[in-house]
Scaffold this motif. Structure first.
Motif, mmCIF file in Angstrom:
data_model
loop_
_atom_site.group_PDB
_atom_site.id
_atom_site.type_symbol
_atom_site.label_atom_id
_atom_site.label_comp_id
_atom_site.label_asym_id
_atom_site.label_seq_id
_atom_site.Cartn_x
_atom_site.Cartn_y
_atom_site.Cartn_z
ATOM 1 N N GLU A 9 -0.964 8.956 0.037
ATOM 2 C CA GLU A 9 -1.390 9.672 1.248
ATOM 3 C C GLU A 9 -0.326 10.704 1.600
ATOM 4 O OE1 GLU A 9 -2.682 11.331 4.276
ATOM 5 O OE2 GLU A 9 -4.031 9.632 3.835
ATOM 6 N N PRO A 12 2.590 11.701 6.401
ATOM 7 C CA PRO A 12 3.574 10.627 6.586
ATOM 8 C C PRO A 12 3.188 9.597 7.642
ATOM 9 C CG PRO A 12 4.671 12.749 6.394
ATOM 10 C CD PRO A 12 3.202 13.045 6.494
ATOM 11 N N ALA A 13 2.619 10.053 8.769
ATOM 12 C CA ALA A 13 2.283 9.112 9.840
ATOM 13 C C ALA A 13 1.229 8.108 9.384
ATOM 14 C CB ALA A 13 1.788 9.879 11.068
ATOM 15 N N ARG A 15 0.545 7.349 6.235
ATOM 16 C CA ARG A 15 1.158 6.566 5.159
ATOM 17 C C ARG A 15 1.984 5.417 5.737
ATOM 18 N NH1 ARG A 15 3.381 10.811 2.415
ATOM 19 N NH2 ARG A 15 5.476 10.481 3.242
ATOM 20 N N GLU A 16 2.777 5.704 6.731
ATOM 21 C CA GLU A 16 3.622 4.676 7.338
ATOM 22 C C GLU A 16 2.788 3.645 8.080
ATOM 23 O OE1 GLU A 16 6.549 6.598 9.720
ATOM 24 O OE2 GLU A 16 7.343 7.796 8.053
ATOM 25 N N MET A 17 1.737 4.109 8.760
ATOM 26 C CA MET A 17 0.868 3.192 9.488
ATOM 27 C C MET A 17 0.200 2.201 8.539
ATOM 28 S SD MET A 17 -2.667 2.761 10.102
ATOM 29 C CE MET A 17 -3.435 4.394 10.054
ATOM 30 N N GLY A 19 1.204 1.369 5.474
ATOM 31 C CA GLY A 19 2.217 0.503 4.882
ATOM 32 C C GLY A 19 2.658 -0.608 5.820
ATOM 33 N N PHE A 20 2.851 -0.260 7.084
ATOM 34 C CA PHE A 20 3.267 -1.257 8.072
ATOM 35 C C PHE A 20 2.189 -2.322 8.259
ATOM 36 C CE2 PHE A 20 3.539 -2.805 12.470
ATOM 37 C CZ PHE A 20 4.852 -3.265 12.498
ATOM 38 N N CYS A 29 4.075 -2.994 -0.640
ATOM 39 C CA CYS A 29 3.537 -1.634 -0.679
ATOM 40 C C CYS A 29 4.521 -0.640 -1.284
ATOM 41 C CB CYS A 29 3.166 -1.171 0.728
ATOM 42 S SG CYS A 29 1.867 -2.163 1.500
ATOM 43 N N ASP A 30 3.994 0.242 -2.123
ATOM 44 C CA ASP A 30 4.700 1.418 -2.597
ATOM 45 C C ASP A 30 3.945 2.628 -2.068
ATOM 46 O OD1 ASP A 30 6.694 0.146 -4.483
ATOM 47 O OD2 ASP A 30 4.826 -0.581 -5.353
ATOM 48 N N VAL A 31 4.664 3.719 -1.798
ATOM 49 C CA VAL A 31 4.004 4.877 -1.192
ATOM 50 C C VAL A 31 4.311 6.142 -1.982
ATOM 51 C CG1 VAL A 31 3.997 3.871 1.117
ATOM 52 C CG2 VAL A 31 5.940 5.274 0.399
#
Length: 229
Positions: A9, A12-13, A15-17, A19-20, A29-31
């Motif tokens: 994704e 960033p926002a 992607r982080e959401m 993953g969290f 998780c890997d991003v």
């Protein structure tokens, strides 16, 4: 034995959401923010599932999905597409590219986690974290226990993964090379004789419960787990 999810994704926002949220459900998780990075992570990390955004810089998620499905080494990895597109024709395009499921933005992280579990259950019960049982032998991936006749059996981590995979696919013959890909990972380079060593250790671990005969050698082909002798 955490299930590994690759999140591709570029925002960033989001992607982080994701993953969290998935970490909260026990996923590793890997991003990646683009296909180039995602391609490297697929080779290095051997994900169990990919959450893939449709619109990515450089190469689209649709093109990457098609690339993955063309490669025999990655075609079995489930893909959940994320996109803001909602028209039926576009949904069909995503599914035709090889996506196993499809979610439109905005979406609930809780629903995404449920979709991931459902997709993994359909494609590979061993990856979904479900308990397995064959001929009185049981394996629980959550508690990491193997038992037979009411007694726990002691297995090393590699023997556990090997047994888990074979129990999830009973009566199917797998070559040593296929077992290396599925149990050790596609980017791990080991000799095929290593498989024989771990099969022997697995049989030794199952022997106290008289379950070692479940692991059968198929001459010239490989190994299978079967209740039939």
């Amino acid at each position: 034995m955490s299930i590994r999810v690759l999140i591709v994704e570029d925002e960033p926002a989001i992607r982080e959401m994701i993953g969290f949220a998935l970490a909260g459900h026990g996923y590793a998780c890997d991003v990646a923010g683009d296909v180039r990075r995602a391609r490297a992570l697929v080779a290095d990390c051997n994900p169990d599932l990919i959450v893939l955004d449709w619109m990515l810089p450089g190469q689209s998620g649709i093109e990457f999905a098609r690339e993955l499905k063309r490669d025999p080494g990655t075609r079995e990895i489930p893909i959940i597409m994320l996109t803001a597109r909602t028209q039926e024709a576009e949904v069909v395009t995503g599914l035709d590219a090889g996506a196993d499921d499809y979610m439109t933005k905005p979406f609930s992280p809780r629903e995404l986690a449920a979709r991931i579990k459902a997709v993994l259950r359909r494609g590979a019960p061993h990856a979904a974290g479900e308990a397995l049982a064959v001929d009185g032998l049981s394996l629980d991936p959550v508690s990491h226990r193997v038992a037979a006749q009411g007694a726990d059996l002691k297995l090393g981590p590699t023997e556990f993964r090997l047994l888990q995979f074979l129990m999830a696919h009973p009566d199917r013959v797998y070559s040593r090379g296929q077992l290396i890909d599925q149990v050790w990972g596609r980017n791990v380079y080991i000799e095929e004789r290593t498989v024989d060593v771990h099969v022997r250790r697995l049989r030794e671990a199952l022997a106290p419960a008289c379950k070692d005969q479940l692991i059968q050698t198929v001459r010239g082909a490989g190994y299978r787990l079967s209740a039939g002798h």
